[in-house]
Design a protein around this motif. Structure first.
Motif: not given
Lengths: 383, 383
Positions: B100-109
């Protein structure tokens, strides 16, 4: 013209031997009256130099006969002995002027944590007293310089009276040597309460909005002295305008002469919900080392502006922020706006406009870029 | 070892083509369970990047299956389109993991204010999914570097379980590229509430006390994921200690790798009336450009320490302040103390001890010196 532009003032600047190298380092400014009403504003730093502690007491009385100013040493963090040194300085000036030490203000600037060479300083006060003149304003302005490359003076002519001033400040902008000092004089006739109210309002929108490295001195002092020698009771609105102009002019001179700076940056906050919010945002952005480096590199890096705005508690919505640099709105609604290549970053003056989209209030804070020269100057001072 | 030291985790780091130059720029960290409890702390900046807005929502649910991290672009100040890009990234990871996309965290830098190259990023997620392995922690730590010169990883063995972590940060210390990112993993079995409480306490005394240039990123994120694969319900005090050690170890690595820094400065505040006062004084002193320049120049300039302390509202009396630099008490009772020539400023590590003489509380804030190299690095980034 400086502090001797208005009638009733004499000044001198001498080399007392406080600084090594023989440059002028002691100034004396004397108010010959008939009035000696005065007001002062002082650093908000809780660590206050001895001359600030002394001069606060003098100014509480609302009267100043003379101001002794020295460069070559801040007399800050010098303990009870340092306070006695300031007291002795005021007593010496009182003796040579045949007046009361309680009406002698003292200002010092230079390195923190070292005692002043009192023999040199006290004999300097004697010498300065013999050289007091109506032309002495320039020599006095010269004597208070530390790393200032030029003297800072200003004056304005008003309806039957004058306002004059001198300032020094590598300080406040880039205080390798602690301190911004400023003395403003007028030959108008005002009470100390009127001078106090005027000076607080004038400094609030000028010196207080100059923030180059966020470092607050232990010695900052701005004095306003009125001789009443013109005999004119001024219109208070006009007087405040003239004093504000002199303060703004001197503040601008400080900014242009800031150590190591290559850019004069005006951070203009508009659309704020209050003036406090506008000042807070301007001050926070002016303290972003990252942004100051970017401007030095002629990079219109609006992301660093937003990152700084976002650390404040001012009223705004992130997706309603707009930012222009030198007139080009490169950030609109919190995201990419006009083409950043349209921004001309080459001029020395850079204006960053931040629209908070939250109300009708505005404020402008002035700062400089952060440069390798600043680092060099401030790495190699006392050692 | 990094994030794959604990059981239950696989990771990968690939070159997706987000950065020019072919370096790794996309990391995927997957929690295979049986638990997927998670907690996160995020930047306090009110201007928050799209991945922060997204991941906050994910973490509110207390469960994370996987984290996608990219360097080469912060996806901050990119408007609704930027948020859609983050959403699409999570959907792609969910698709390749059949989750589920609702349990995928995303980080960007990376740079603020530019859209990410989504074709490259989404195909990078696919590639990373094919390369997931129990050995992938190092490649993942490599892929999140921006101006970091080395990968930052850490792990601790505890009673029957492990804690591992990776971090990147030119950010926070000297964020030419916005952001400090950190992912910590454990195979212990804990609830998301336990993870949250642990992570908040651990970061409060480690990452939160690292303050090199006072600039707060729009993207800072620290995640703590628990797989429960060891089957061990840990002692909570031991667990907090291990997580704190991993955070402190990673924080130290960030400090040592800070752009342009030549000194690691520990500002140790003692004798404070409260821990808040101690942190406030430490943070204020750590932000004094003047002091940071002095330390760079190996000048034990305690006057600049006092000038910074004096701008705070902490409980203290100016004439009871004591300051030691590298163990020499060069300021006693607010005035000159021991001989400054006794201070050895040559070591890379510099400790400034500030005794407020106001109570029993202490705190230490870590920072770096301010150098010409910092100015150069941050003047020449996006242009």
């Amino acid at each position: 013209m400086s502090v001797t532009a208005p009638l009733g003032f004499r000044a001198a600047g001498v080399a007392a031997g406080i600084k090594s190298g023989g440059a002028r380092d002691l100034a004396l400014v004397v108010n010959d009256g008939p009035s000696r009403a005065a007001a002062g504003v002082f650093t908000a730093n809780r660590v206050q130099a001895a001359p600030v502690l002394w001069s606060r007491q003098v100014l509480a009385g609302g009267r100043v006969r003379a101001v002794v100013l020295n460069s070559g040493g801040a007399n800050a963090c010098t303990g009870p002995e340092g306070f006695q040194d300031t007291h002795a300085t005021a007593e010496k000036a009182a003796a040579v002027l045949a007046d009361s030490a309680g009406e002698i203000a003292v200002c010092s600037t230079g390195l923190i944590g070292e005692r002043l060479p009192m023999d040199a300083l006290l004999s300097g006060v004697e010498t300065a007293a013999t050289q007091l003149s109506r032309d002495g304003g320039l020599a006095a302005a010269d004597a208070i310089r530390t790393t200032d490359t030029v003297s800072k003076i200003s004056f304005r002519r008003a309806s039957g009276y004058m306002v004059g001033g001198m300032a020094k400040g590598a300080g406040m902008l880039a205080p390798a040597l602690a301190t911004m000092l400023c003395v403003i004089t007028t030959d108008a006739d005002l009470t100390s309460e009127e001078l106090d109210a005027t000076l607080r309002r004038a400094t609030a929108t000028t010196f207080d909005r100059l923030d180059a490295d966020g470092c607050m001195s232990t010695n900052d002092t701005v004095l306003l002295l009125a001789s009443g020698a013109s005999g004119v009771r001024p219109d208070l609105a006009e007087f405040e305008q003239k004093v504000t102009e002199v303060c703004a002019d001197l503040a601008r001179q400080l900014l242009v002469d800031a150590e190591g700076a290559t850019k004069a940056i005006a951070i203009e906050v508009v659309g704020a919900a209050s003036e406090d919010d506008a000042v807070k945002v301007g001050r926070t952005v002016s303290r972003s080392n990252l942004l100051k480096c970017a401007i030095h590199g002629e990079d219109p890096n609006w992301g660093r502006v937003l990152a700084a705005v976002g650390t404040t508690d001012a009223v705004f919505e992130p997706d309603r922020l707009n930012v222009a640099i030198n007139g080009i709105w490169i950030c609109r609604a919190g995201a990419v706006g006009d083409d950043r290549d349209k921004v001309d970053m080459r001029p020395r003056d850079v204006t960053i406009t931040i629209d908070l989209s939250a109300g009708p209030y505005t404020a402008t804070v002035h700062t400089t870029d952060l440069t390798a020269a600043y680092v060099h100057e401030n790495s190699a001072y006392s050692s």
